[in-house]
Design an enzyme around this catalytic site. Sequence first.
Site, PDB file in Angstrom:
ATOM      1  N   LEU D  65       5.822 -35.281 -55.050  1.00 25.29           N
ATOM      2  CA  LEU D  65       4.556 -34.998 -54.445  1.00 25.29           C
ATOM      3  C   LEU D  65       4.422 -33.977 -53.686  1.00 25.29           C
ATOM      4  O   LEU D  65       5.422 -33.614 -53.029  1.00 25.29           O
ATOM      5  CB  LEU D  65       4.017 -36.281 -53.824  1.00 25.29           C
ATOM      6  CG  LEU D  65       3.957 -37.695 -54.985  1.00 25.29           C
ATOM      7  CD1 LEU D  65       4.159 -38.770 -54.067  1.00 25.29           C
ATOM      8  CD2 LEU D  65       2.671 -37.218 -55.556  1.00 25.29           C
ATOM      9  N   PRO D  66       3.224 -33.304 -53.514  1.00 26.58           N
ATOM     10  CA  PRO D  66       3.305 -31.997 -52.337  1.00 26.58           C
ATOM     11  C   PRO D  66       3.909 -32.354 -50.922  1.00 26.58           C
ATOM     12  O   PRO D  66       4.405 -31.317 -50.471  1.00 26.58           O
ATOM     13  CB  PRO D  66       2.025 -31.627 -52.536  1.00 26.58           C
ATOM     14  CG  PRO D  66       1.235 -32.374 -53.687  1.00 26.58           C
ATOM     15  CD  PRO D  66       2.201 -33.454 -53.959  1.00 26.58           C
ATOM     16  N   THR D  96       9.856 -33.296 -51.028  1.00 31.28           N
ATOM     17  CA  THR D  96      10.209 -32.401 -49.749  1.00 31.28           C
ATOM     18  C   THR D  96       9.281 -32.744 -48.626  1.00 31.28           C
ATOM     19  O   THR D  96       8.355 -32.430 -48.495  1.00 31.28           O
ATOM     20  CB  THR D  96      10.523 -30.922 -49.828  1.00 31.28           C
ATOM     21  OG1 THR D  96      11.423 -30.816 -51.013  1.00 31.28           O
ATOM     22  CG2 THR D  96      10.940 -30.315 -48.726  1.00 31.28           C
ATOM     23  N   LYS D 171      18.235 -31.254 -46.685  1.00 29.10           N
ATOM     24  CA  LYS D 171      17.192 -29.865 -47.444  1.00 29.10           C
ATOM     25  C   LYS D 171      16.794 -29.104 -45.977  1.00 29.10           C
ATOM     26  O   LYS D 171      16.461 -27.968 -46.182  1.00 29.10           O
ATOM     27  CB  LYS D 171      16.257 -30.495 -48.065  1.00 29.10           C
ATOM     28  CG  LYS D 171      15.401 -29.453 -48.651  1.00 29.10           C
ATOM     29  CD  LYS D 171      14.790 -29.700 -49.958  1.00 29.10           C
ATOM     30  CE  LYS D 171      13.954 -28.379 -50.377  1.00 29.10           C
ATOM     31  NZ  LYS D 171      13.093 -28.377 -51.362  1.00 29.10           N
ATOM     32  N   LYS D 246       6.370 -23.596 -45.554  1.00 30.68           N
ATOM     33  CA  LYS D 246       6.125 -25.086 -45.429  1.00 30.68           C
ATOM     34  C   LYS D 246       7.640 -25.728 -45.027  1.00 30.68           C
ATOM     35  O   LYS D 246       7.653 -26.393 -44.164  1.00 30.68           O
ATOM     36  CB  LYS D 246       5.799 -25.729 -46.824  1.00 30.68           C
ATOM     37  CG  LYS D 246       5.669 -27.206 -46.999  1.00 30.68           C
ATOM     38  CD  LYS D 246       5.914 -27.862 -48.393  1.00 30.68           C
ATOM     39  CE  LYS D 246       6.112 -29.291 -48.295  1.00 30.68           C
ATOM     40  NZ  LYS D 246       6.756 -29.931 -49.500  1.00 30.68           N
TER      41      LYS D 246
END
Lengths: 295, 295, 295, 295
Positions: D65-66, D96, D171, D246
Site C-alpha cells: 500500500l502507498p 514502505t 529500509k 517520501k
Amino acid sequence: MNIGFIGLGHMGAPMALNLLKAGHQVYVYDLVESAVQMLEASGAIRAASPAKVASSEIDMLITMLPAAAHVKQVYLGEEGVLAAVGKHVLLIDSSTIDPQTARDVAAQATAHGNAMLDAPVSGGTGGAQAGTLTFMVGGEKNVFDKALPVLETMGKNIVYCGGTGNGQVAKVANNMLLGISMIGAAEAMNLGVSLGMDPKILAGIINTSSGRCWSTEVYNPYPGVVETAPASKGYAGGFGADLMLKDLGLATEAAKAAKVPVVLGAAAQQLYQTFSAQGNGQLDFSAIIKLFSAK
Amino acid sequence: MNIGFIGLGHMGAPMALNLLKAGHQVYVYDLVESAVQMLEASGAIRAASPAKVASSEIDMLITMLPAAAHVKQVYLGEEGVLAAVGKHVLLIDSSTIDPQTARDVAAQATAHGNAMLDAPVSGGTGGAQAGTLTFMVGGEKNVFDKALPVLETMGKNIVYCGGTGNGQVAKVANNMLLGISMIGAAEAMNLGVSLGMDPKILAGIINTSSGRCWSTEVYNPYPGVVETAPASKGYAGGFGADLMLKDLGLATEAAKAAKVPVVLGAAAQQLYQTFSAQGNGQLDFSAIIKLFSAK
Amino acid sequence: MNIGFIGLGHMGAPMALNLLKAGHQVYVYDLVESAVQMLEASGAIRAASPAKVASSEIDMLITMLPAAAHVKQVYLGEEGVLAAVGKHVLLIDSSTIDPQTARDVAAQATAHGNAMLDAPVSGGTGGAQAGTLTFMVGGEKNVFDKALPVLETMGKNIVYCGGTGNGQVAKVANNMLLGISMIGAAEAMNLGVSLGMDPKILAGIINTSSGRCWSTEVYNPYPGVVETAPASKGYAGGFGADLMLKDLGLATEAAKAAKVPVVLGAAAQQLYQTFSAQGNGQLDFSAIIKLFSAK
Amino acid sequence: MNIGFIGLGHMGAPMALNLLKAGHQVYVYDLVESAVQMLEASGAIRAASPAKVASSEIDMLITMLPAAAHVKQVYLGEEGVLAAVGKHVLLIDSSTIDPQTARDVAAQATAHGNAMLDAPVSGGTGGAQAGTLTFMVGGEKNVFDKALPVLETMGKNIVYCGGTGNGQVAKVANNMLLGISMIGAAEAMNLGVSLGMDPKILAGIINTSSGRCWSTEVYNPYPGVVETAPASKGYAGGFGADLMLKDLGLATEAAKAAKVPVVLGAAAQQLYQTFSAQGNGQLDFSAIIKLFSAK
C-alpha cells in the site's frame, strides 16, 4: 582638505562626488577612463596610478575596491600606495574584504609609519549618492576621531567598532546574519502562505512577535507586504543576490580562519550559490524566496 | 461566565487561575491530581473527565494540552468533549499543535454544531502568570469577537489570524523563524567575538543594522550583552531548547504536508536535536551558542 | 636517479625513505632539524634551503608541504625552487592544496621552463611507510610517464587524472564525497540502532543495498562492525577529523571559485568544524558519529 | 498455497502475478477496478473488500500500500483485515511505512492472534516484474522461515533484519544514506567537472577510492558515465525524486520519534523538496544534480 580617492565604481564614484561637494580637493584614480573623466568633470584632479595619488599633496587617502586582491595590489604593489605615500597621510580602506587581509595591510601601513582604518560601508549605491551610508570603522580611536568629519560627508551613521579589522568583522557578522534571516523570513512567509494565511497578516504577526527581524519588517521577501521593498517591485534594484553571496563567502572564510562553526551561515551561502547557479544572481537578494517554488 | 478548562500544566494552571481572578466560574480537569487540587483551592470546580467538564453548565471550554495526540483524544475520544458538549459552547484549543490536526478537530466540532477557535500562545510561563500572553487565533471572525474578552483576561496581545488553523500556522511560522534567527545570532556573535570584537559593541552595531532581530536585541545569546536575557543568567528559565525543538518539528511536519521546502528550518531542527542529544535540552534555547565550542 | 625532497613531515619523511631504499640519491630539506637528521642517518644528503636543494645535481624534485601558502613560498619565494632550479628538473608537488594554487604554481614553473606535476596522495602515514600510497596526478601525459617509475617506489596506485591541477581536483572531489558519506553512514547507523536494529545486521543490509559506500563497508563508524576500522579501536589513528576538515575547506573554497554549489559538502565541513570546536579534532574522522549523542 | 493480496499498484500487481505464476491461488483486492480485472484475467480471484480477502480460504495475506494511513485503514478499519481474518493466516505488509506504525499494527495483529511480518522491498517496478526484489523483513525468525518460500517467488534477496519493524528500519536507514550519497555524488561530480576534469575519469578515480558508493558506481548522476543509469537516458524511469522524498520524510520522522539527529538526512529531504517544488519530482532521483545549475 586634500583627499586621494582610488576606486571609482558604483560606490566609489558617488562617494568621491560627495567629498567634492563638501569642498575638498580630491585626487582620483581608476582603471576605467570614463569613471575618471566623470569625476574630473566635477572638479577632481586625475592621477596616473595609485602611487601618483599617494604622492600628491594629500592629507587622507580613501580606497573603495572590489576585493582583497585589489586592496593588496593597490596598497602593497610595486606602483602601490605604500611605496609612495607620506607618513602623515591617513589611510582609509572602505572596501568590503576579509578581516585578516584588512589587518595584514594595516600592519604594513603601520610599519611604514601610516595610520590606517578599515571602514566598510552598508547602504548601497542609493546611500552612497545620498551621503547616508553607514561606515563600520576599525582602528585606533584617535585616528577614527580624525577621520570622522570626512566620513560624515559621505555617511550619516559612523560606528566605531574597536581595533584594526573590526570594521570588517562587524560587517561580515552582520551580513551573515542578514543572509540567514532573509532565507528564514522567505521560508516562514512561504510556509505560512502555503498553509493558507494572508501574507500581510502573517508579516504583521511576526513583526510584533519573537520572529521579527529587519528582513520581515523593512525588506519582506513576499511581494506586496512592504510596498517599498524590492519584493514589491519585481526584485529589481536593491542588494543583489551575488553581492550577498560574496559577503557570505567572506563570512565562511573568516570562520574557517577562526576555526568557528557557522552552520547556517554556510547553508545560506550554498543556497545563494544555488540560486545564482540557476541564473538569478542579478536579482535582489530577497528573491531567494523564488528558489522554493516553480518559476 | 462559566468556563471549562482542561489541561492544568505549567501553562494551563496559571491561565485558569487568571480566569478565576477575573470572576469566572471555572470547571477544571487534569490527569494530575495535585494540579486539580491547587485549582480547587483557588475556587475552581473539579470534573471527573473531559466529558464531565463538557457537560457542565459552561459557555466556553478551553484546552491547553501537550501535543496533537492529546487534543484528538480529549475532543474526539469516547469520553471526550464532543461526545458530551452542548452546541452553544464555544471551544478554544490553546495547545500548540500542527495546523492540520487543528483543522481536522475544528471540522469535527463544526459538524457537531460547535464553534471552535485555535488559539496557541506565546509568552511562556511568565506571561501565563502575569496574564500577558500573546494569543494567535484562527477561526470565524465573529467567534473570535465573542472569545476576545475572555482571552484578554489571560493575555494582552490577542491577534486574529484568519480562518481555522491559522493561529497554529502563525505560531509555527513565527517560531520557525525564531529558531533560525537565534542560531544565526549565535553564529554571528560567536564569529565576531572570535575575530576580536567586543560582544556588546558587536550587538550594538547589528541592532542598528540589517542583521537586527529579536534574538539579537531582546534575547541575545551571548552572555552579558542583555542583562535580562537567559544568556546572562546561565541559560536558566526562559523557553527550553526542547520546546523549540518541538516547535521546529511541527514546522517541518507542516512544511512536508504543504510540500514546501524549509531548508534552514530543518537545519535548525537538527541542530537543536543535536544539542538536545548532547544532554542540553533543558537549557534555554539561546544556549544553542554553546553547541559551537568546547564545554 | 638524483632526487630532491622538500618537506619531511609525517608523510614526507617515509616517502623520502622509500626513495632511498629504492637506491636513489636524495637531497633533503626541512625546517625541523631532527627530521633532516633522521633522513641523513638513512643516507640522504642535507641541503640548507629549498634553493640549495633545487640547485643540487638532481633530475627530479618532490615537495610534500602542509598547505598552499608553503607551496607558494617554497616554489616562488626569494630563496625558493624556481629561483635556483635547472630547466631539466621535473617538479612534483604532492601536497594537498587547492587546484587554483596548483595551477598557478605550475604555470610559473612552465614559464620558467620546468615540467611540473601535481600529485597529491591518499593512504595516510601507513601507506607512506609501506609504499602503498595512491597518487592522483595532474599534468602533461608524457611528464606523467617519466615520473611514473619514481612514484611507484612510493605508491602502488598511480592514477593519471588529466591536465595540470586535476590531481588536486580529483582528491578534493573524492574527499568531499568521503566526508559527506561518512556523516551519512554515521547518521544511518545511529538511526537504525536507535530504532532497535543490531549494528552488524544493519551494516550487512546496507552493504548489499543501494546505501553501500566505502564508509559503511571498510570504515564503518559504528564500533564493532568492522574489526579493523578505527571505530573498533577507540577512534585512534587513521585519518584525523581535523585533516578531513582541512580537505572539506579546500573543497568549499574550490567550489566558491568555480561558482558551483556544494550544499552537503559545506554542511559536512561545518559539522566537522563543530566536532573539532568541541575538542575532538584529533580523533579519527569516523568519530563524527559521537557528535550526535551525549558523551 | 492460498494467498490474499491487497494493493495492486505498480509494485503490487506484478508481485501478485509472480505468485500466480508460481502456482499459488491468489485472492485480490484493490480500489482500482482495472487493476483487479488485469489480475483476474491472469487467474486471480477477486474479493470485494479487504475483509473479504481476509475471510477467504487463505494461509497468508500480503499487502502493498502507498502509505501508513492506508495500512492502518486496511488492517485496523471496520471493514479491515483484522476484523475478519483467521488466526492461522500469516500477515505480511510490504508497504514502505514508518517503523512505529509497522510495530503498532503488528502489535494489534499479535493481540488478535496473528503472526505478522513487515517486509518492505527495494528494486523498483523492474524488480517486481522480474521477481528480483530485495525484501527487508522484520518479525519473529520462525515466522520469517515460513514466509521465505513465498517471498522467494517475488524476490531474490530476502534479508532477515530482526524483530518486528526492523524491516522498515533497515529500509529507511538504507534509503536515507542513499539519498545523502546521491546528492554527495552529484556535488562531487559537478565540482570536479566544473574544475576541468573528464567525468568518466573522475568517476573512475572515485570508484577506486574512499569516496566510492553505489551512487557513483552503479547509478552515477552525471550523464554518460554509466550507460545503463537513468542519467544517461534523460533521467527517465528509475526511482522518482518524489519517491526518494517520501522515504527521506519517513527517515526524518523516525529520527524525530527516536530523538536522534540526522543533519544531512534532513538536508537531503529539503533539497529533494526544493527540486520537487521546482517541478522536477517525476524525474529519476539522480536528476538532483540538475538543481545545481541553470536549466
